[in-house]
Design an enzyme around this catalytic site. Sequence first.
Site, short mmCIF file in Angstrom:
data_model
loop_
_atom_site.label_atom_id
_atom_site.label_comp_id
_atom_site.label_asym_id
_atom_site.label_seq_id
_atom_site.Cartn_x
_atom_site.Cartn_y
_atom_site.Cartn_z
N GLU A 152 1.07 0.80 10.06
CA GLU A 152 -0.37 0.57 10.24
C GLU A 152 -1.05 1.82 10.81
O GLU A 152 -1.94 1.72 11.66
CB GLU A 152 -0.62 -0.61 11.19
CG GLU A 152 0.04 -1.89 10.74
CD GLU A 152 -0.78 -2.64 9.73
OE1 GLU A 152 -1.95 -2.26 9.50
OE2 GLU A 152 -0.25 -3.59 9.14
N ASN A 181 6.16 8.34 -1.95
CA ASN A 181 5.61 9.69 -1.74
C ASN A 181 4.29 9.70 -0.97
O ASN A 181 3.71 10.77 -0.77
CB ASN A 181 5.38 10.39 -3.09
CG ASN A 181 6.68 10.66 -3.81
OD1 ASN A 181 7.71 10.90 -3.17
ND2 ASN A 181 6.67 10.56 -5.12
N PHE A 203 -7.35 16.03 9.20
CA PHE A 203 -6.18 15.54 8.45
C PHE A 203 -5.61 16.63 7.54
O PHE A 203 -6.37 17.35 6.91
CB PHE A 203 -6.57 14.33 7.59
CG PHE A 203 -6.76 13.08 8.41
CD1 PHE A 203 -5.71 12.22 8.62
CD2 PHE A 203 -7.99 12.79 8.99
CE1 PHE A 203 -5.88 11.06 9.38
CE2 PHE A 203 -8.17 11.66 9.75
CZ PHE A 203 -7.12 10.79 9.95
N ASN A 249 -7.60 -2.50 9.39
CA ASN A 249 -8.38 -2.65 10.63
C ASN A 249 -8.09 -3.98 11.30
O ASN A 249 -7.95 -4.06 12.51
CB ASN A 249 -9.88 -2.60 10.31
CG ASN A 249 -10.39 -1.20 10.39
OD1 ASN A 249 -9.86 -0.39 11.13
ND2 ASN A 249 -11.41 -0.92 9.62
N LEU A 276 0.84 -1.20 0.00
CA LEU A 276 0.00 0.00 0.00
C LEU A 276 0.88 1.25 0.00
O LEU A 276 0.73 2.13 -0.85
CB LEU A 276 -0.92 -0.01 1.23
CG LEU A 276 -1.87 1.19 1.36
CD1 LEU A 276 -2.88 1.22 0.22
CD2 LEU A 276 -2.62 1.16 2.70
N ALA A 331 -5.41 -5.87 10.88
CA ALA A 331 -4.02 -5.93 11.36
C ALA A 331 -3.82 -5.07 12.60
O ALA A 331 -3.14 -5.47 13.55
CB ALA A 331 -3.07 -5.50 10.25
C1 FAD Z 1 9.33 -1.67 9.32
C2 FAD Z 1 8.15 -1.19 8.55
C3 FAD Z 1 7.33 -2.12 7.91
C4 FAD Z 1 6.25 -1.69 7.14
N1 FAD Z 1 5.48 -2.61 6.45
C5 FAD Z 1 4.55 -2.18 5.56
C6 FAD Z 1 3.85 -3.11 4.70
O1 FAD Z 1 4.05 -4.34 4.81
N2 FAD Z 1 3.01 -2.63 3.76
C7 FAD Z 1 2.75 -1.29 3.61
O2 FAD Z 1 1.98 -0.93 2.74
N3 FAD Z 1 3.39 -0.38 4.42
C8 FAD Z 1 4.27 -0.79 5.37
N4 FAD Z 1 4.93 0.13 6.18
C9 FAD Z 1 4.71 1.55 5.95
C10 FAD Z 1 4.00 2.28 7.07
O3 FAD Z 1 2.65 1.92 7.11
C11 FAD Z 1 4.23 3.78 6.87
O4 FAD Z 1 5.59 4.04 7.21
C12 FAD Z 1 3.30 4.64 7.70
O5 FAD Z 1 1.98 4.56 7.22
C13 FAD Z 1 3.73 6.13 7.70
O6 FAD Z 1 3.98 6.58 6.41
P1 FAD Z 1 5.34 7.38 6.13
O7 FAD Z 1 6.47 6.58 6.66
O8 FAD Z 1 5.34 7.72 4.68
O9 FAD Z 1 5.24 8.69 6.99
P2 FAD Z 1 4.44 10.07 6.60
O10 FAD Z 1 3.04 9.75 6.15
O11 FAD Z 1 5.31 10.86 5.69
O12 FAD Z 1 4.38 10.76 8.01
C14 FAD Z 1 5.51 11.44 8.59
C15 FAD Z 1 5.02 12.12 9.87
O13 FAD Z 1 4.00 13.09 9.56
C16 FAD Z 1 2.85 12.84 10.36
N5 FAD Z 1 1.66 13.21 9.60
C17 FAD Z 1 1.27 12.76 8.37
N6 FAD Z 1 0.10 13.33 8.02
C18 FAD Z 1 -0.28 14.12 9.05
C19 FAD Z 1 -1.41 14.97 9.29
N7 FAD Z 1 -2.42 15.07 8.42
N8 FAD Z 1 -1.46 15.65 10.46
C20 FAD Z 1 -0.47 15.54 11.37
N9 FAD Z 1 0.63 14.77 11.19
C21 FAD Z 1 0.71 14.06 10.05
C22 FAD Z 1 2.90 11.35 10.69
O14 FAD Z 1 2.17 11.07 11.86
C23 FAD Z 1 4.40 11.14 10.87
O15 FAD Z 1 4.79 11.48 12.17
C24 FAD Z 1 5.97 -0.30 7.02
C25 FAD Z 1 6.78 0.63 7.71
C26 FAD Z 1 7.85 0.19 8.46
C27 FAD Z 1 8.70 1.21 9.16
#
Ligand code: FAD
Length: 392
Positions: free
Chosen positions: A372, A143, A392, A249, A139, A251
């Site tokens: 998640e 970006n 958001f 949900n 997912l 997970a």
């Molecule tokens: C070890 C690991 C395993 C993972 N496994 C999977 C997987 O199997 N499949 C998959 O699809 N994904 C996976 N993920 C991805 C994970 O779900 C994302 O890292 C997570 O959803 C956050 O996205 P991002 O890292 O791009 O952070 P961003 O979305 O860039 O967020 C960065 C910061 O900004 C904050 N933020 C963002 N939007 C807002 C807002 N509107 N208001 C206030 N604050 C905000 C966030 O809370 C965060 O602190 C994994 C991540 C890790 C680290």
Amino acid sequence: MSYYPLTSIPDYYGIDSLLTEEHLLIRQSVRDWIESFVMPKIDDAAQHHTDIPDLMKELGKIGALGPYIPEEYGGSGLDQISYGIIMQELERGDSAVRSAASVQSSLVMFPINEFGSEEQKKKYLPQLASGEMIGAFGLTEPNHGSDPGSMETYFVDNGDHYLLNGAKMWITNAPLCDIAVVWGKNEDGKVQGLIVERGFEGFSTPETQNKWSLRASKTGELVFNNVKVPKENLLPNVIGLKGPLSCLNSARYGISWGVIGAAIDCYCTALQYAKERKQFGKPIASYQLQQKKLAEFLTEITKAQLLCLQLGNLKNAHKATPAQISMAKRNNVKMAIEIARESRQILGGMGIMGEFPMMRHAANLESVITYEGTHDIHLLITGMDITGINAF
Ligand SMILES: Cc1cc2nc3c(=O)[nH]c(=O)nc-3n(C[C@H](O)[C@H](O)[C@H](O)COP(=O)(O)OP(=O)(O)OC[C@H]3O[C@@H](n4cnc5c(N)ncnc54)[C@H](O)[C@@H]3O)c2cc1C
């Protein structure tokens, strides 16, 4: 083996009396498996940033993959509390072990079972349940993390197949996966799921190196360069973001239970150590400062256990809302990471060593508090549920 006797695992409010005989048996068998299979290997795997060999097949053997999937497709047809208990026991071992089971169960088997065709269910679910096949869930993109609705991965109808392009990032088990459930946009800009198999031309899964967290779990990218996906690999029964969000949900619910296991491992280790370690002629457990920490750990674990049990009851009755699940995921992960950090201090210098689990759990939980749905995003979900206003 754990550093503490398993009899010290807390049930301070007698919650066991609310569980069935079957729940308790499941818990015991997963607990025993963690002691014999995971505990002897986990520090080495985490220190060397490598996965545990045969983990998925072993998880399959103990019924930890898709426990609530119907038996006709290889699952065990268990209830949601059983699923939660399994996640809790796995994460007492390590978040990487629980993550492997969570992804396979809730993010790969769940969507195929809920939204797949009969042929897809028969083809993939039994092999996923046994661990002979490893699944990944795509997912998140480079970006687009918290905002998956803006995803750029897309597919177009190209006659007898779809042509898929894009990239997914941070994908658990990507380097090991045999199949990936991938969410992309169709020509109308609507999100749909595709099952992409390893070996499809143009599909690659480079590994993400140098993580300080979940080091016993493989993470990577899913890259799609004009991948031809057969039309029968489209998940036919869901359209829109509700597809991936319903997987999340499931997970997130499992994570709420899972992290209690990590917290228990830290609490029990700290309690045992504090009773054995003497300073100034007395066990450090005799000092009020240490007792305060231990008392607060147990209070928070007990609150988290009660939250999860009632959430499990709601889930069994198909009444758990996404916002209720967000609240539990957010509360319990924060609870666990704070216990991991504070309990490490009770061990003094020994707390930084691999013989004890605190540093490993604390580092793992940095991922769990982010994936998640981040801690912030779950707060915004609760805020929206309370006020009716989307912040958001
Ligand atoms: C070890 C690991 C395993 C993972 N496994 C999977 C997987 O199997 N499949 C998959 O699809 N994904 C996976 N993920 C991805 C994970 O779900 C994302 O890292 C997570 O959803 C956050 O996205 P991002 O890292 O791009 O952070 P961003 O979305 O860039 O967020 C960065 C910061 O900004 C904050 N933020 C963002 N939007 C807002 C807002 N509107 N208001 C206030 N604050 C905000 C966030 O809370 C965060 O602190 C994994 C991540 C890790 C680290």
